[in-house]
Design a protein around this motif. Structure first.
Motif, PDB file in Angstrom:
ATOM      1  N   THR A  30     -12.537  -0.577 -17.136  1.00 30.48           N
ATOM      2  CA  THR A  30     -11.774   0.474 -17.810  1.00 30.48           C
ATOM      3  C   THR A  30     -12.666   1.448 -18.570  1.00 30.48           C
ATOM      4  O   THR A  30     -12.227   2.540 -18.919  1.00 30.48           O
ATOM      5  N   ASP A  31     -13.930   1.065 -18.796  1.00 31.63           N
ATOM      6  CA  ASP A  31     -14.909   1.978 -19.392  1.00 31.63           C
ATOM      7  C   ASP A  31     -15.655   2.780 -18.328  1.00 31.63           C
ATOM      8  O   ASP A  31     -16.596   3.499 -18.639  1.00 31.63           O
ATOM      9  N   GLY A  32     -15.254   2.610 -17.051  1.00 32.45           N
ATOM     10  CA  GLY A  32     -15.912   3.339 -15.974  1.00 32.45           C
ATOM     11  C   GLY A  32     -17.191   2.697 -15.481  1.00 32.45           C
ATOM     12  O   GLY A  32     -17.985   3.338 -14.802  1.00 32.45           O
ATOM     13  N   ARG A  33     -17.400   1.431 -15.807  1.00 33.42           N
ATOM     14  CA  ARG A  33     -18.616   0.722 -15.394  1.00 33.42           C
ATOM     15  C   ARG A  33     -18.260  -0.415 -14.429  1.00 33.42           C
ATOM     16  O   ARG A  33     -18.632  -1.555 -14.619  1.00 33.42           O
ATOM     17  N   GLU A  34     -17.556  -0.090 -13.347  1.00 36.88           N
ATOM     18  CA  GLU A  34     -17.084  -1.134 -12.433  1.00 36.88           C
ATOM     19  C   GLU A  34     -18.215  -1.943 -11.802  1.00 36.88           C
ATOM     20  O   GLU A  34     -18.010  -3.076 -11.402  1.00 36.88           O
ATOM     21  N   PHE A  35     -19.420  -1.389 -11.735  1.00 33.52           N
ATOM     22  CA  PHE A  35     -20.549  -2.146 -11.191  1.00 33.52           C
ATOM     23  C   PHE A  35     -20.997  -3.262 -12.145  1.00 33.52           C
ATOM     24  O   PHE A  35     -21.758  -4.129 -11.763  1.00 33.52           O
ATOM     25  N   ASP A  36     -20.510  -3.235 -13.377  1.00 35.55           N
ATOM     26  CA  ASP A  36     -20.804  -4.293 -14.340  1.00 35.55           C
ATOM     27  C   ASP A  36     -19.676  -5.319 -14.437  1.00 35.55           C
ATOM     28  O   ASP A  36     -19.741  -6.234 -15.255  1.00 35.55           O
TER      29      ASP A  36
ATOM     30  N   VAL B 188       0.853  -1.192   0.000  1.00 36.23           N
ATOM     31  CA  VAL B 188       0.000   0.000   0.000  1.00 36.23           C
ATOM     32  C   VAL B 188       0.887   1.239   0.000  1.00 36.23           C
ATOM     33  O   VAL B 188       1.777   1.373   0.832  1.00 36.23           O
ATOM     34  N   GLN B 189       0.642   2.152  -0.945  1.00 36.25           N
ATOM     35  CA  GLN B 189       1.519   3.309  -1.099  1.00 36.25           C
ATOM     36  C   GLN B 189       0.876   4.648  -0.759  1.00 36.25           C
ATOM     37  O   GLN B 189       1.562   5.566  -0.329  1.00 36.25           O
ATOM     38  N   ASN B 190      -0.415   4.807  -0.971  1.00 31.58           N
ATOM     39  CA  ASN B 190      -1.030   6.127  -0.844  1.00 31.58           C
ATOM     40  C   ASN B 190      -1.883   6.300   0.398  1.00 31.58           C
ATOM     41  O   ASN B 190      -2.555   7.324   0.540  1.00 31.58           O
ATOM     42  N   ILE B 191      -1.871   5.333   1.288  1.00 34.01           N
ATOM     43  CA  ILE B 191      -2.637   5.413   2.533  1.00 34.01           C
ATOM     44  C   ILE B 191      -1.687   5.057   3.663  1.00 34.01           C
ATOM     45  O   ILE B 191      -0.886   4.128   3.545  1.00 34.01           O
ATOM     46  N   LYS B 192      -1.794   5.792   4.790  1.00 39.77           N
ATOM     47  CA  LYS B 192      -0.893   5.522   5.912  1.00 39.77           C
ATOM     48  C   LYS B 192      -1.698   5.411   7.208  1.00 39.77           C
ATOM     49  O   LYS B 192      -2.848   5.856   7.290  1.00 39.77           O
ATOM     50  N   VAL B 193      -1.094   4.803   8.217  1.00 38.71           N
ATOM     51  CA  VAL B 193      -1.716   4.695   9.531  1.00 38.71           C
ATOM     52  C   VAL B 193      -2.081   6.093  10.003  1.00 38.71           C
ATOM     53  O   VAL B 193      -1.298   7.041   9.876  1.00 38.71           O
ATOM     54  N   GLY B 194      -3.296   6.224  10.512  1.00 39.15           N
ATOM     55  CA  GLY B 194      -3.796   7.513  10.989  1.00 39.15           C
ATOM     56  C   GLY B 194      -4.699   8.224   9.999  1.00 39.15           C
ATOM     57  O   GLY B 194      -5.447   9.122  10.388  1.00 39.15           O
ATOM     58  N   ASP B 195      -4.652   7.843   8.716  1.00 42.60           N
ATOM     59  CA  ASP B 195      -5.538   8.460   7.725  1.00 42.60           C
ATOM     60  C   ASP B 195      -6.990   8.144   8.053  1.00 42.60           C
ATOM     61  O   ASP B 195      -7.312   7.050   8.518  1.00 42.60           O
ATOM     62  N   ARG B 196      -7.871   9.105   7.795  1.00 44.83           N
ATOM     63  CA  ARG B 196      -9.313   8.891   7.941  1.00 44.83           C
ATOM     64  C   ARG B 196      -9.843   8.427   6.597  1.00 44.83           C
ATOM     65  O   ARG B 196      -9.537   9.030   5.565  1.00 44.83           O
ATOM     66  N   VAL B 197     -10.644   7.344   6.608  1.00 46.67           N
ATOM     67  CA  VAL B 197     -11.119   6.755   5.364  1.00 46.67           C
ATOM     68  C   VAL B 197     -12.608   6.421   5.443  1.00 46.67           C
ATOM     69  O   VAL B 197     -13.169   6.297   6.523  1.00 46.67           O
ATOM     70  N   VAL B 198     -13.194   6.289   4.271  1.00 45.30           N
ATOM     71  CA  VAL B 198     -14.561   5.812   4.114  1.00 45.30           C
ATOM     72  C   VAL B 198     -14.490   4.615   3.161  1.00 45.30           C
ATOM     73  O   VAL B 198     -13.775   4.665   2.158  1.00 45.30           O
ATOM     74  N   SER B 199     -15.212   3.560   3.494  1.00 45.28           N
ATOM     75  CA  SER B 199     -15.162   2.374   2.639  1.00 45.28           C
ATOM     76  C   SER B 199     -15.864   2.624   1.309  1.00 45.28           C
ATOM     77  O   SER B 199     -16.797   3.418   1.216  1.00 45.28           O
ATOM     78  N   HIS B 200     -15.381   1.960   0.311  1.00 44.14           N
ATOM     79  CA  HIS B 200     -16.061   1.867  -0.975  1.00 44.14           C
ATOM     80  C   HIS B 200     -16.310   0.374  -1.130  1.00 44.14           C
ATOM     81  O   HIS B 200     -15.382  -0.388  -1.380  1.00 44.14           O
ATOM     82  N   SER B 201     -17.522  -0.053  -0.927  1.00 41.96           N
ATOM     83  CA  SER B 201     -17.791  -1.484  -0.792  1.00 41.96           C
ATOM     84  C   SER B 201     -17.717  -2.262  -2.095  1.00 41.96           C
ATOM     85  O   SER B 201     -17.697  -3.488  -2.080  1.00 41.96           O
ATOM     86  N   ASN B 202     -17.651  -1.580  -3.207  1.00 46.74           N
ATOM     87  CA  ASN B 202     -17.586  -2.272  -4.492  1.00 46.74           C
ATOM     88  C   ASN B 202     -16.152  -2.722  -4.778  1.00 46.74           C
ATOM     89  O   ASN B 202     -15.256  -1.907  -4.906  1.00 46.74           O
ATOM     90  N   LEU B 203     -15.940  -4.022  -4.861  1.00 45.44           N
ATOM     91  CA  LEU B 203     -14.632  -4.579  -5.196  1.00 45.44           C
ATOM     92  C   LEU B 203     -14.701  -5.104  -6.619  1.00 45.44           C
ATOM     93  O   LEU B 203     -15.448  -6.033  -6.912  1.00 45.44           O
ATOM     94  N   SER B 204     -13.942  -4.502  -7.508  1.00 46.36           N
ATOM     95  CA  SER B 204     -13.938  -4.913  -8.911  1.00 46.36           C
ATOM     96  C   SER B 204     -12.502  -5.127  -9.365  1.00 46.36           C
ATOM     97  O   SER B 204     -11.558  -4.705  -8.707  1.00 46.36           O
ATOM     98  N   CYS B 205     -12.332  -5.757 -10.525  1.00 46.70           N
ATOM     99  CA  CYS B 205     -10.985  -6.124 -10.984  1.00 46.70           C
ATOM    100  C   CYS B 205     -10.177  -4.928 -11.464  1.00 46.70           C
ATOM    101  O   CYS B 205      -8.955  -4.949 -11.450  1.00 46.70           O
ATOM    102  N   ARG B 206     -10.833  -3.873 -11.934  1.00 44.24           N
ATOM    103  CA  ARG B 206     -10.209  -2.639 -12.420  1.00 44.24           C
ATOM    104  C   ARG B 206      -9.454  -2.783 -13.742  1.00 44.24           C
ATOM    105  O   ARG B 206      -8.820  -1.847 -14.188  1.00 44.24           O
ATOM    106  N   VAL B 207      -9.499  -3.966 -14.377  1.00 45.94           N
ATOM    107  CA  VAL B 207      -8.773  -4.146 -15.637  1.00 45.94           C
ATOM    108  C   VAL B 207      -9.650  -4.650 -16.787  1.00 45.94           C
ATOM    109  O   VAL B 207      -9.236  -4.570 -17.946  1.00 45.94           O
ATOM    110  N   CYS B 208     -10.839  -5.164 -16.488  1.00 45.59           N
ATOM    111  CA  CYS B 208     -11.694  -5.674 -17.567  1.00 45.59           C
ATOM    112  C   CYS B 208     -12.285  -4.515 -18.371  1.00 45.59           C
ATOM    113  O   CYS B 208     -12.152  -3.340 -18.007  1.00 45.59           O
ATOM    114  N   LYS B 209     -12.948  -4.805 -19.471  1.00 44.50           N
ATOM    115  CA  LYS B 209     -13.546  -3.790 -20.343  1.00 44.50           C
ATOM    116  C   LYS B 209     -14.532  -2.911 -19.572  1.00 44.50           C
ATOM    117  O   LYS B 209     -14.516  -1.685 -19.695  1.00 44.50           O
ATOM    118  N   ALA B 210     -15.400  -3.546 -18.763  1.00 44.06           N
ATOM    119  CA  ALA B 210     -16.383  -2.765 -18.004  1.00 44.06           C
ATOM    120  C   ALA B 210     -15.689  -1.796 -17.052  1.00 44.06           C
ATOM    121  O   ALA B 210     -16.040  -0.616 -16.985  1.00 44.06           O
TER     122      ALA B 210
END
Length: 122
Positions: free
Chosen positions: A96-102, A72-94
């Motif tokens: 990379t087209d901005g449709r991670e919910f698909d 992990v490079q951009n988050i450090k201990v002590g940072d305040r965060v909010v979850s983003h519950s959607n876990l997607s692959c981030r590399v498929c066509k959907a």
């Protein structure tokens, strides 16, 4: 055990579980505020998607980072965060087209993950 009759009192339990350790690309954060949503209700009912049991629910949470994985490079201990519950692959066509919910590999953290990943594990 699920509660298809919505009698959640018969299935909800409070118990100690092991402290989580982050994988190389994960962070662990406290639960300072969380909300119950339809994923939590579905998880207790076991429909429309059967969740892995035992199960700790909670997909909407905010808190403070208390541990980070070695990659992990951009988050450090002590940072305040909010979850983003959607876990997607981030590399498929959907994704990379901005449709991670698909994304065909999409999962909802605290609902389809687990068994003990949810925000209510604190």
């Amino acid at each position: 055990e699920y509660a298809p009759d919505d009698n959640y009192a018969k299935i909800l339990k409070v118990q100690d579980i092991d402290e989580p350790k982050p994988k190389p690309d994960e962070v662990i954060f406290t639960n300072k505020a969380s909300a119950l949503n339809y994923n939590d209700i579905w998880g207790m009912r076991g429909v429309p998607v059967a969740v892995p049991l035992p199960h700790v629910s909670g997909s909407d949470v905010a808190g403070d980072v208390i541990a980070v994985g070695e990659d992990v490079q951009n988050i450090k201990v002590g940072d305040r965060v909010v979850s983003h519950s959607n876990l997607s692959c981030r590399v498929c066509k959907a994704c990379t087209d901005g449709r991670e919910f698909d994304c065909i590999k999409r999962q909802v953290w605290g609902f389809q993950t687990g068994p003990l990943w949810g925000a209510y594990s604190e």
